[in-house]
Each structure stands twice: as structure tokens, then as C-alpha cells.
Design an enzyme around this catalytic site. Structure first.
Site, PDB file in Angstrom:
ATOM      1  N   LEU B 163      35.627  -7.552 -37.996  1.00  0.00           N
ATOM      2  CA  LEU B 163      35.713  -8.141 -39.341  1.00  0.00           C
ATOM      3  C   LEU B 163      35.414  -7.072 -40.398  1.00  0.00           C
ATOM      4  O   LEU B 163      34.466  -7.168 -41.164  1.00  0.00           O
ATOM      5  CB  LEU B 163      34.752  -9.325 -39.463  1.00  0.00           C
ATOM      6  CG  LEU B 163      35.054 -10.325 -40.583  1.00  0.00           C
ATOM      7  CD1 LEU B 163      36.361 -11.072 -40.308  1.00  0.00           C
ATOM      8  CD2 LEU B 163      33.920 -11.327 -40.754  1.00  0.00           C
ATOM      9  N   ILE B 166      40.264  -4.908 -43.036  1.00  0.00           N
ATOM     10  CA  ILE B 166      41.471  -5.661 -42.699  1.00  0.00           C
ATOM     11  C   ILE B 166      41.114  -7.055 -42.183  1.00  0.00           C
ATOM     12  O   ILE B 166      41.665  -8.056 -42.633  1.00  0.00           O
ATOM     13  CB  ILE B 166      42.318  -4.897 -41.647  1.00  0.00           C
ATOM     14  CG1 ILE B 166      42.884  -3.613 -42.277  1.00  0.00           C
ATOM     15  CG2 ILE B 166      43.435  -5.775 -41.109  1.00  0.00           C
ATOM     16  CD1 ILE B 166      43.724  -2.758 -41.337  1.00  0.00           C
ATOM     17  N   ARG B 186      30.238  -5.719 -34.094  1.00  0.00           N
ATOM     18  CA  ARG B 186      28.993  -5.171 -33.544  1.00  0.00           C
ATOM     19  C   ARG B 186      27.789  -5.990 -33.977  1.00  0.00           C
ATOM     20  O   ARG B 186      26.877  -6.227 -33.202  1.00  0.00           O
ATOM     21  CB  ARG B 186      28.813  -3.731 -34.012  1.00  0.00           C
ATOM     22  CG  ARG B 186      29.791  -2.780 -33.348  1.00  0.00           C
ATOM     23  CD  ARG B 186      29.604  -1.396 -33.874  1.00  0.00           C
ATOM     24  NE  ARG B 186      28.342  -0.816 -33.462  1.00  0.00           N
ATOM     25  CZ  ARG B 186      27.843   0.317 -33.949  1.00  0.00           C
ATOM     26  NH1 ARG B 186      28.509   0.968 -34.884  1.00  0.00           N
ATOM     27  NH2 ARG B 186      26.704   0.784 -33.539  1.00  0.00           N
ATOM     28  N   GLY B 242      45.464  -2.919 -34.386  1.00  0.00           N
ATOM     29  CA  GLY B 242      44.456  -1.855 -34.449  1.00  0.00           C
ATOM     30  C   GLY B 242      44.980  -0.562 -33.823  1.00  0.00           C
ATOM     31  O   GLY B 242      45.673   0.230 -34.471  1.00  0.00           O
ATOM     32  N   ARG B 243      44.630  -0.357 -32.574  1.00  0.00           N
ATOM     33  CA  ARG B 243      45.139   0.780 -31.811  1.00  0.00           C
ATOM     34  C   ARG B 243      45.517   0.273 -30.425  1.00  0.00           C
ATOM     35  O   ARG B 243      44.905  -0.677 -29.911  1.00  0.00           O
ATOM     36  CB  ARG B 243      44.055   1.867 -31.667  1.00  0.00           C
ATOM     37  CG  ARG B 243      43.785   2.663 -32.917  1.00  0.00           C
ATOM     38  CD  ARG B 243      44.916   3.653 -33.236  1.00  0.00           C
ATOM     39  NE  ARG B 243      44.629   4.476 -34.413  1.00  0.00           N
ATOM     40  CZ  ARG B 243      44.933   4.140 -35.674  1.00  0.00           C
ATOM     41  NH1 ARG B 243      45.525   2.976 -35.908  1.00  0.00           N
ATOM     42  NH2 ARG B 243      44.656   4.959 -36.656  1.00  0.00           N
ATOM     43  N   GLU B 272      52.323   5.415 -27.415  1.00  0.00           N
ATOM     44  CA  GLU B 272      53.396   5.388 -28.419  1.00  0.00           C
ATOM     45  C   GLU B 272      54.124   6.731 -28.440  1.00  0.00           C
ATOM     46  O   GLU B 272      53.488   7.768 -28.270  1.00  0.00           O
ATOM     47  CB  GLU B 272      52.794   5.109 -29.792  1.00  0.00           C
ATOM     48  CG  GLU B 272      52.191   3.729 -29.882  1.00  0.00           C
ATOM     49  CD  GLU B 272      51.430   3.496 -31.197  1.00  0.00           C
ATOM     50  OE1 GLU B 272      51.542   4.336 -32.108  1.00  0.00           O
ATOM     51  OE2 GLU B 272      50.745   2.485 -31.298  1.00  0.00           O
ATOM     52  N   HIS B 290      54.365   0.477 -34.729  1.00  0.00           N
ATOM     53  CA  HIS B 290      53.189   0.986 -35.451  1.00  0.00           C
ATOM     54  C   HIS B 290      53.463   1.127 -36.950  1.00  0.00           C
ATOM     55  O   HIS B 290      53.446   2.234 -37.501  1.00  0.00           O
ATOM     56  CB  HIS B 290      52.742   2.335 -34.867  1.00  0.00           C
ATOM     57  CG  HIS B 290      51.305   2.647 -35.214  1.00  0.00           C
ATOM     58  ND1 HIS B 290      50.476   3.383 -34.402  1.00  0.00           N
ATOM     59  CD2 HIS B 290      50.547   2.303 -36.281  1.00  0.00           C
ATOM     60  CE1 HIS B 290      49.277   3.496 -34.964  1.00  0.00           C
ATOM     61  NE2 HIS B 290      49.307   2.839 -36.106  1.00  0.00           N
ATOM     62  N   ALA B 292      52.302  -1.658 -39.191  1.00  0.00           N
ATOM     63  CA  ALA B 292      51.624  -2.777 -39.855  1.00  0.00           C
ATOM     64  C   ALA B 292      51.144  -2.402 -41.254  1.00  0.00           C
ATOM     65  O   ALA B 292      51.181  -3.211 -42.169  1.00  0.00           O
ATOM     66  CB  ALA B 292      50.437  -3.257 -39.015  1.00  0.00           C
TER      67      ALA B 292
END
Lengths: 329, 329
Positions: B163, B166, B186, B242-243, B272, B290, B292
Site C-alpha cells: 500500500l 500506487i 510490512r 510491480g515486478r 522480460e 511492462h 503500466a
């Protein structure tokens, strides 16, 4: 509509379920499960149909199956027609009014899904989601490298054509994306914070995109015409989740093919299921087979709305989503 | 990071523009226009590079080009590295900390676009926008009739993994769709109204869909693993913006091919631009190269953020989007 024949206050007078004539084109299937504990559905193919046809008091229309005067001629006792679509342009409303037949729609049962899908189509066109998916599936990413950029969605000026149930939910969603919202409709809505434009052309002039979600009527036929497209401009995007004939499709195709519009997200077309083939090769267009409002969840909703309307009818209570037939132009 | 060498309070001591080393893989192009009135960009191919290399105080990294210890060895005077990506997993942060080099990211420049796209991917998977577009373009609508229903978007339970900038904007958008929002990160965020789950598995168990938008680190590598997918269940949808390595891609492919997940919207992949070909035939998957966070508007934003950081650096003011290197695990 105050002079219709009053139904009895019990569901039926003889303790059997009331008859409901099911009116549908073959391609619109009867939902399953259907609430058979509330009425007895009879289709023309049913052996008992000839017995019940003359006395049937209600008709349930499945999907946008046309209900015309010649259909109504078969049902001299009908008092109420229950639609299962958001729109009622498939029902001859003038004829219903003339015969003192009440009409209901699916009300807001589909509104959330319609609004969701409108946002999805606009996002898809602006950010090129479907086109990029094609690019990846064709194996072009490793070959061609980066996919061409789309355009930002958040913060853009979006004009809503028709601020009804769906349009209002579209606006609520757009707000969360930081979009500036304006609208056109027959009349200015009180207690709505968005800019109102009586003219669609003025709305288009001040908008980056238009979302078309009004009802189709003689007044709104081709409401998105050549002049509106010109006013929207070369970067403008049109999303249509209403009815195909709200947009002048021939002009739209010309504008898109000629690069005079930024893109289009189309769930509806003038001659469904036919879609202009010129659009099949355009990456700035997203094509959808009239399904904006269709999810399993919305089918449950619409069944609930129809049931509530039928029960209200037989209990002589106000109908949940009655169409105001005094308002026909 | 309080012990870094203090820069002078003027832009340069000799009235010429400061040198900025441009570090990039060939496929990441230098943005144009670039603010050359603020610094003098030098690439290794520049004839003047050997002269400026030893004294250069800043490096600007274009896109996610890896910056490793051996790169830093070339720049003994470097004090600050300016990233132009939302993530900084391409930068050897531990090595930067060891050398007392400060690091900035693109901050929230891409956040709106990232959040918009996450919503677009989830909508696309649930409502089958891209798949329906393929159906129409293939000419199947008149032949096969209605396209299979997707699933409702509005009102669903969505779990956000991460959170941050983004994720917070994703949540804001989801609220407008009537979704129930929960998250994992976290630590529990104060002043956030959404349910917090310390465990991703618990979040998955109580969610219909997961949107993965956390940073990639040793701690979050494969945070979406087999157990999380099992917890999410057969109807669950995973969106990853994200990744790639946040998701165990091999397991994801297995789950999708085996029908053990409802679908996936993937903007990022582990290798990628390679995308697992098993996914190319699935209609419940949306594949994106990739992109976004990439729009012309966000490129303007990121340029502004880099400029603001560079100016702050040379004015000895707090950096706009500095990464806290004391926090490395």
C-alpha cells in the site's frame, strides 16, 4: 396510467400460480434457475399456451426481444409487461400506453456492471490494453521492443451523455480517477456537482472523451453525429455502451479510419451482431459484443427485480421499476 | 545518510552547467525534450566523457537500467544517483549506501498511471474485454452468438499487496466501484480504513482478487507463491504491475493452465521481454509489455521529478524523492 384494471390483492384467486407469458427471440435464453414458485411461465411452444393465452395478465420479455403491436394482439387480457433489459426501446411503448398496459424495465439491476464496463472500455482504448495484449500474444515484444505509449486516463475531461442510473455510477467512478466530469441530458439535474451542457456539441468541445449511456429514442437517435465527432476532435475517444443507433456508425467509421478521432470503445452497434469490418484492423478501437451489462451477478439482480415487480403487481403495490408512459414524446 | 559530502550551495562553482552522467541500456532512450538548461548530460560515447568521468557528481539512470558496483567504480566523485523508475531494484542500493551515495526514485510520478492500469487489467480479466475484442475481430459474433459472460467487478473483495504510492491510489479507485479493500504491507498503516493482513496468505484467503504493486526486494521476491495462489482459489484473479519476480511465474503458469486460478492480468514478467507461451492461448489472461506506468503525461511527470531532485541536490535542499537507504534489510 391510473386507469388500468386493478388486479386482485392475492396472487391468484384459485390458489394456482399466475400465468406469465414468456416472450423472447430464440437467441435470448430463459435464465436458469427461474423463480417458478412465483409464476407459471408459458411459452408459445407450450401445449397449454392456447388455453392460457386469452386470459394471461402478464408478459415477461427476455432480453431485448421486440414486443410489437401484433404481439400484443394475441394477449387481450394483458395488463403489465415486464422487461428484463435496462433499455425499453425494444417495446412498443406507445402501443402499450394506448392499451393501458404498464411496462417495467430491469431498473438499475445492470447499472453497476454497465458503469464498470464503460470505465473498462475507456481505459482499454486510452491505455491500449487489448492492443498491447495482441502485441504480446503475437510474440512481438522481444522483436519490436517497447509498445507505443497510450494516453493517460486519470485527470482527463470526460463528458457523459445521459446521466441516468448508469451515467451516475460512471461519474462516481471517474471521480476516483481525478477526472473532470460534465454531462448532457434532457434537463439539468439538481444536486449534481458536474457541469451541465444542454448541447452535445458543447459537451464534446470541452471533453477529451465521451461516454454514451443514454436511452435510445427518436430524440437520441444518432445523437453522436458528424458534428459531435468534429467537436470532440482528433484525440477524442468515444465509448458507447448504450445502443448502437445512438452513434452515426457510418460517420464514426469514417472518422476512425481517417484518423479524425482518437479512438472508440464500442459495446453496441447499429446492426448487431454485424460490426463494420474496417474497425477490425484499428488498434485504437476496442470492440465488444453487447455485453457491458452482462455478468452472472447482474442476471441474478435482474431476476430479483422482475420477481419484485411481479409480486408487487399481483399484490397491487407500486411497481419497482415502472416506465413512465405519460412521458412519451 | 547524514554524512554525505555537502555540495556547494550554488549550481556550479564555475558558472557552467553541472555534469550529469547518463547511465542507460541502449533500449532505454533519452527522453526528449530533456532539460539541458539544468545540467549537461554526458554519455560514455561522448568525446568529453573521459574528461568529466572522474569529477562527475551525479548520475541519472534512464529507465530500469541496472547500476552495479562495477559501474560505480568508474565514478569516484559521484554523490547522488537519480532514478527515473518507480522502483529502484535495478540499483545496487547496498553498494550506494556503502559509498555514501544518495539515491532518488521517480517518486509518485508514475503512480496515477500505475493505479489506473491496475484497475484496467483487473477489469479486463474479470469482464473479458480483450478476449471479447478478439472474439469480435475474428468475426465470431455472428457465427457463435453471445460471448461467454465474465465476472462482475464492482463490489468484489480486492487485496492490495503493497500500500505505497500506487497501492493507495488503487484503493481510492476501487472504493468508487464499491469494492471491499484489504491490504498487506510490512507494517500496518495508521489512518487507513482498510483491513490489514500481516500475512499475504491470509489476505489471499479473504480476497477475490489480488493487485500486486509492492517494490521488489529480497523480502518480496516470489511473495506470490504457490501457497498464496492456493489460498486465493480457483476463481481468484492476480494482477501484477510491480515486478515480474514478485510472482513465482512458473507456479502461476501451472495454476492458470490447470484451471486452479480464475485469471491474471500481467504487466511484468520474470524474464522480460520473454512471456511464457503457455499463456498466449488463455482467454482469462491479459498480457501487457511492462507499460503500466508509461504514458506521455507520466514521462513529463518523471522529468519534472528528476529536475526537482537535481536542483534540490545542487541547492543543498532536501531531495524530493530520496530512498531511505538506512532501511535496507
Amino acid at each position: 396510467m391510473d386507469d388500468h384494471q386493478q388486479p386482485p390483492s392475492t396472487m391468484t384467486s384459485d390458489n394456482t400460480l399466475p400465468i406469465a407469458i414468456i416472450h423472447r427471440l430464440p437467441r435470448f435464453k430463459l435464465p436458469s434457475p427461474w423463480a417458478k414458485d412465483i409464476f407459471n411461465p408459458i411459452e408459445p411452444s407450450d401445449p397449454l399456451y392456447p388455453i392460457h393465452r386469452p386470459s394471461a395478465r402478464i408478459i415477461i420479455i427476455i432480453g431485448p426481444s421486440p414486443l410489437k403491436s401484433e404481439h400484443l394482439d394475441h394477449y387481450p387480457s394483458v395488463e403489465c409487461v415486464f422487461g428484463t433489459s435496462a433499455g425499453v426501446d425494444h417495446i412498443d411503448l406507445a402501443e402499450c400506453r394506448r392499451r393501458n398496459i404498464r411496462v417495467t424495465s430491469a431498473g438499475s439491476a445492470f447499472s453497476e456492471d454497465g458503469a464498470d464496463y464503460a470505465i473498462g472500455l475507456l481505459m482499454d482504448v486510452l491505455r491500449r490494453v487489448s492492443a498491447a495484449d495482441r502485441f504480446v500474444r503475437a510474440g512481438l515484444w522481444p522483436v519490436k521492443g517497447d509498445y507505443p505509449l497510450g494516453n493517460k486516463f486519470g485527470g482527463k475531461r470526460v463528458g457523459i451523455v445521459g446521466l441516468g442510473n448508469i451515467g451516475t455510477l460512471v461519474a462516481k467512478r471517474l471521480e476516483a480517477f481525478g477526472c473532470t466530469i460534465a454531462y448532457t441530458s434532457r434537463t439539468k439535474k439538481s444536486q449534481v456537482p458536474y457541469a451541465f451542457y444542454p448541447s452535445v456539441i458543447d459537451l464534446a468541445t470541452t471533453s477529451d472523451s465521451l461516454i454514451v449511456c443514454c436511452a435510445l429514442s427518436d430524440r437520441t437517435h444518432h445523437i453522436i453525429n458528424r458534428d459531435v465527432m468534429t467537436a470532440l476532435g482528433k484525440k477524442g475517444v468515444i465509448v458507447n455502451i448504450g445502443r448502437g443507433a445512438l452513434v452515426d456508425e457510418k460517420e464514426l467509421v469514417k472518422f476512425l479510419v481517417g484518423g479524425e478521432l482518437g479512438g472508440a470503445g464500442l459495446d453496441v452497434f447499429e446492426n448487431e451482431p454485424e460490426v463494420p469490418k474496417e474497425l477490425f484492423v484499428l488498434d485504437n478501437v476496442v470492440l465488444s459484443p453487447h455485453k457491458a451489462i452482462l455478468t452472472p451477478e447482474s442476471f441474478d439482480n435482474v431476476r430479483d427485480v422482475v420477481m419484485a415487480n411481479v409480486m408487487a403487481f399481483f399484490s397491487n403495490k407500486p411497481l419497482v421499476s415502472e416506465i413512465d408512459l405519460s412521458d412519451l414524446s
